[in-house]
Enzyme design. Structure first.
Site, PDB file in Angstrom:
ATOM      1  N   GLU A 126     -12.153 -24.579 -21.604  1.00 40.09           N
ATOM      2  CA  GLU A 126     -11.355 -24.821 -22.972  1.00 40.09           C
ATOM      3  C   GLU A 126     -10.158 -25.783 -22.966  1.00 40.09           C
ATOM      4  O   GLU A 126      -9.000 -25.774 -23.103  1.00 40.09           O
ATOM      5  CB  GLU A 126     -10.530 -23.498 -23.256  1.00 40.09           C
ATOM      6  CG  GLU A 126     -11.542 -22.281 -23.255  1.00 40.09           C
ATOM      7  CD  GLU A 126     -10.663 -21.081 -23.411  1.00 40.09           C
ATOM      8  OE1 GLU A 126      -9.492 -20.744 -22.796  1.00 40.09           O
ATOM      9  OE2 GLU A 126     -11.286 -20.005 -24.150  1.00 40.09           O
TER      10      GLU A 126
ATOM     11  N   ASP B  87     -15.933 -12.833 -22.764  1.00 45.68           N
ATOM     12  CA  ASP B  87     -14.676 -13.159 -22.742  1.00 45.68           C
ATOM     13  C   ASP B  87     -13.799 -11.748 -22.678  1.00 45.68           C
ATOM     14  O   ASP B  87     -13.251 -11.576 -24.030  1.00 45.68           O
ATOM     15  CB  ASP B  87     -13.930 -13.990 -23.648  1.00 45.68           C
ATOM     16  CG  ASP B  87     -12.515 -14.300 -23.424  1.00 45.68           C
ATOM     17  OD1 ASP B  87     -11.927 -14.163 -22.430  1.00 45.68           O
ATOM     18  OD2 ASP B  87     -12.005 -15.359 -24.217  1.00 45.68           O
TER      19      ASP B  87
ATOM     20  N   GLU C 224      -6.027  -8.392 -25.380  1.00 48.20           N
ATOM     21  CA  GLU C 224      -6.323  -9.441 -26.502  1.00 48.20           C
ATOM     22  C   GLU C 224      -7.301  -8.798 -27.246  1.00 48.20           C
ATOM     23  O   GLU C 224      -6.996  -9.329 -28.492  1.00 48.20           O
ATOM     24  CB  GLU C 224      -6.553 -10.365 -25.668  1.00 48.20           C
ATOM     25  CG  GLU C 224      -6.963 -11.684 -26.492  1.00 48.20           C
ATOM     26  CD  GLU C 224      -7.506 -13.049 -25.804  1.00 48.20           C
ATOM     27  OE1 GLU C 224      -7.558 -12.962 -24.372  1.00 48.20           O
ATOM     28  OE2 GLU C 224      -7.827 -13.931 -26.346  1.00 48.20           O
TER      29      GLU C 224
HETATM   30  C1  BDP Z   1      -9.172 -16.324 -23.373  1.00 47.55           C
HETATM   31  C2  BDP Z   1      -7.936 -16.169 -24.202  1.00 47.55           C
HETATM   32  C3  BDP Z   1      -7.091 -17.544 -23.887  1.00 47.55           C
HETATM   33  C4  BDP Z   1      -7.158 -17.876 -22.281  1.00 47.55           C
HETATM   34  C5  BDP Z   1      -8.807 -17.696 -21.882  1.00 47.55           C
HETATM   35  C6  BDP Z   1      -8.913 -17.848 -20.336  1.00 47.55           C
HETATM   36  O1  BDP Z   1      -7.976 -16.342 -25.381  1.00 47.55           O
HETATM   37  O2  BDP Z   1      -6.038 -17.655 -24.519  1.00 47.55           O
HETATM   38  O3  BDP Z   1      -6.586 -19.017 -21.918  1.00 47.55           O
HETATM   39  O4  BDP Z   1      -9.246 -16.473 -22.297  1.00 47.55           O
HETATM   40  O5  BDP Z   1      -8.948 -16.809 -19.393  1.00 47.55           O
HETATM   41  O6  BDP Z   1      -9.588 -14.836 -23.630  1.00 47.55           O
HETATM   42  O7  BDP Z   1      -8.430 -18.809 -19.632  1.00 47.55           O
END
Ligand code: BDP
Length: 719
Positions: A307, A381, A409
């Site tokens: 990401e 996720d 989340e």
């Molecule tokens: C996702 C989230 C994000 C996190 C990412 C992570 O949306 O904000 O940075 O995981 O785990 O669930 O790095």
């Protein structure tokens, strides 16, 4: 006027004294009502003797003072002498060696560094109640367990109990930014006040440590995995040191997130290439400096090449090369490097589900011994339901740790009551068939099946500055359950719920039964009204609040369409041999069974299969009807949870009752919103009427699509 103010003020004071705002968490010791228990506790608290000295024993003394005052309205008496008037003995095995038999010493030694034994000891004609550990922190864990047994009315002074954690590192991961915003945090701001540290110590830090220690949580990573390199500067080390010093007597080690590009950002280098000698020198010096402030610093947690975070790929290096340079810097100090397996890139033309295995399986055996790869419970996720991550069981010579998400989340954030322990239990008990036919995820992460010595269970924290810490009162149950399951991954979610309910709401049997039922059905309800039958990743863009199966455009793997693939013929992600073949990353036993849409557990159906709308489910209904019925059932369960809660008004504290009552009303609305929005949207593809049994969704699709949430909490500031 003055008298009115005085009246209001005293009213508030009175109210503050009786109403429960949730701050005390599960450590809100209640007056004991059971007369026999009260007499027994009274007797035991009248003479407590410590066999040694330790800052941890000071903490135990304070805990006994608080609990004794609240449970029996008396201060405990601390004996100065081990025999006369003494009832309770506390200390380490070594400190008690003169009064313990040899067998008992051996038995306690085997409980390891965090284990404890508690029970009666006969000595010179008198019976003492003893709590013994191998280290003072073991005694602390024993004391918390003892107090819990009193609170839950299961204490029996005549029986022995010994316990020790099955996982070595039981860790909270805070996703807290240095400016106090919390990524995916729904309970206010970060409790770490970096601006006022190191000078000002917020009393919350102590209450936080105490709550964690009561569960056996022994490690915390203070900062967001989307890391800011500044945390590794000298100024911030001084601040982190204050927290580490405070947490030490509670048995808690501090970890920090390390940004892979820190050598450039704070080290003045032109590169962060892990094979560059100047880079390894940077990490070595930084780490030595860290240990000069925090001699028992836990180590670093790293998110790399995921990401948009920097990582070794920028230099054509792999994850092992990236991790090892930090691991080598930590090793001389006994530190641990936790490297996340949550890696995926939209530039790679592969199902996101497969990417972690593709990267990490070939690196098996290439990571240093002090590296743990932290793997999310599922490959996408933290969805409301995911099959277990295929990395579990796929590597033989790599330490694997579990990452759960306590913050909700994707499971209702802080407006919904969703007890997460059943989800974690489901994952932990999943059979991996590797390395042995009976292996489970729990057996891999606790080392019994994998043989790994360095074991870890991490949970992404749901804690913030809200008075009740977690936003929703029942968020506390998830913090509690995480700690309990990290200690013992084989506990059932039902037994953990029962402990938490008794410690939070007291002993009323009817309330216990109903609250437990509400908790245990809540996760399945959420799966039903959000993502039934294996659907996933159909939530609102970026804030992830509410349904948005229509999200498309931009980065494909952040859209909903990428995952549900609905069209006029059917719905679901084909991950079998005819599709992405992610299923082949599981053991052949699983791959074979799950490749068949008639054999795969239906809860994972659309996760692995793209099926026609008229596909026949086990119930005899078509897939389209089944989807509708699941969504509808989810809504009905949410309504039942609300009604059950309302029936408990007389049994509960009014503030707690009202807080949850209001949130459950929101939850019902949100459940209806999910059902209506998703069914109306999927109907545009399925082109079929809704099943007759279900409530017709009201509103129209355009309305749901138009909803906008500019103030939704928990989003990274830069998004
Ligand atoms: C996702 C989230 C994000 C996190 C990412 C992570 O949306 O904000 O940075 O995981 O785990 O669930 O790095």
């Amino acid at each position: 006027m003055k008298s009115l103010l005085t009246f209001l003020f005293s009213f508030c004071l009175f109210f503050a004294a009786v109403a429960k705002d949730g701050y005390e968490l599960w450590l809100d010791y209640r007056p004991l009502e059971n007369a026999n228990l009260k007499t027994e506790v009274d007797r035991l608290f009248s003479g407590v003797f410590f066999f040694g000295q330790s800052p941890t024993y000071e903490i135990i003394r304070k805990e006994l003072e608080i609990s004794s005052q609240q449970m029996i309205e008396k201060a405990p008496v601390f004996s100065m002498e081990r025999l006369a008037k003494t009832q309770v003995w506390m200390g380490t095995r070594e400190e008690l060696s003169q009064v313990l038999g040899l067998d008992q010493q051996v038995q306690i030694r085997e409980l390891g560094e965090d284990g404890y034994w508690r029970g009666p000891i006969d000595f010179q004609g008198k019976t003492y109640y003893a709590i013994v550990g191998n280290r003072p922190v073991g005694v602390l864990y024993g004391v918390f367990d003892w107090l819990k047994s009193i609170q839950t009315e299961t204490f029996n002074p005549k029986t022995e109990k010994s316990d020790s954690p099955k996982v070595k590192l039981r860790m909270l991961n805070h996703w807290d930014n240095l400016d106090r915003t919390v990524e995916r945090g729904y309970a206010g701001f970060s409790i770490w006040d970096w601006h006022k540290l190191p000078g000002y110590i917020d009393p919350r830090y102590i209450d936080y440590a105490r709550a964690n220690a009561s569960l056996g949580i022994n490690a915390v990573s203070l900062t967001n995995v989307n890391a800011n390199a500044r945390i590794l500067t000298t100024d911030f080390m001084k601040k982190a040191k204050v927290l580490a010093d405070l947490f030490r007597p509670y048995g808690i080690k501090v970890f920090l997130t390390a940004r892979f590009s820190a050598p450039m950002e704070i080290g003045g280098l032109k590169t962060a290439d892990p094979l560059d000698p100047a880079v390894s020198e940077f990490w070595k010096k930084k780490t030595d400096e860290m240990y000069s402030f925090i001699p028992d610093f836990g180590g670093y947690l790293v998110k790399a090449n995921s990401e948009g975070q920097p990582g070794p790929h920028e230099y054509q290096r792999n994850h092992a090369e990236g991790a090892n340079v930090l691991a080598d810097a930590l090793a001389p100090h006994g530190g641990i490097l936790i490297w996340r397996a949550f890696v995926y890139s939209h530039e790679i033309d592969e199902d996101r589900h497969k990417q972690a295995n593709l990267e990490f399986e070939p690196l098996d055996g290439k990571f240093r011994d002090n590296v743990i790869i932290q793997v999310k419970n599922g490959a996408i996720d933290f969805m409301p339901r995911e099959p277990f991550h295929p990395l579990f069981g796929a590597v033989k010579n790599t330490n694997l740790g579990m990452e759960f998400q306590i913050t909700q989340e994707y499971l209702g954030q802080a407006t919904q009551l969703v007890y997460l322990a059943p989800m974690w239990e489901e994952v932990l008990r999943s059979q991996t068939y590797r390395p042995t036919p009976n292996s489970t995820v729990a057996g891999i992460i606790d080392g019994t099946d994998s043989g790994q010595k360095l074991t870890l269970m991490a949970g992404v924290s749901n804690i913030g500055t809200d008075r009740n810490w977690t936003g929703h009162l029942f968020g506390q149950a998830n913090w509690f359950a995480f700690g309990r399951q990290a200690w013992d991954p084989y506990l059932t979610s039902a037994e953990v719920a029962e402990e938490w309910i008794k410690m939070t709401f007291g002993q009323k049997p009817e309330a216990l039964v109903k609250i437990k039922e509400i908790m245990l059905e809540s996760r399945e309800a959420a799966v039903n009204y959000m993502t039934p039958l294996g659907l996933h990743h159909i939530m609102g863009r970026s804030h992830h609040y509410g349904p948005a199966p229509w999200v498309e455009g931009g980065r494909a793997d952040w859209t909903s369409l990428y995952y549900h693939l609905a069209d006029s013929l059917g719905i679901g992600f084909d991950r079998t041999g005819s599709g992405s073949n992610a299923i082949a990353q599981y053991a052949p036993e699983i791959a074979k069974a799950w490749s068949d849409p008639n054999q795969i557990p239906e809860k994972y159906l659309l996760w692995f299969h793209h099926l026609p709308w008229d596909f026949k489910l086990k119930s005899g209904k078509t897939l389209w009807e089944g989807i509708g019925l699941h969504y509808d059932l989810g809504v009905k369960t949410a309504r039942k949870m609300e009604a059950d809660w309302k029936s408990l008004e007389a049994d509960l504290d009014s503030e707690q009752f009202d807080h949850v009552r209001q949130l459950l009303a929101i939850q019902v609305q949100e459940a209806e919103w999910w059902r209506n929005a998703c069914l109306l949207y999927f109907q545009t593809f399925a082109n079929r009427p809704f099943p007759a049994e279900i409530e017709k969704p009201e509103g129209d699709l355009e309305y749901y699509k138009s909803l906008d949430f500019p103030t939704a909490p928990g989003i990274r500031p830069r998004w």
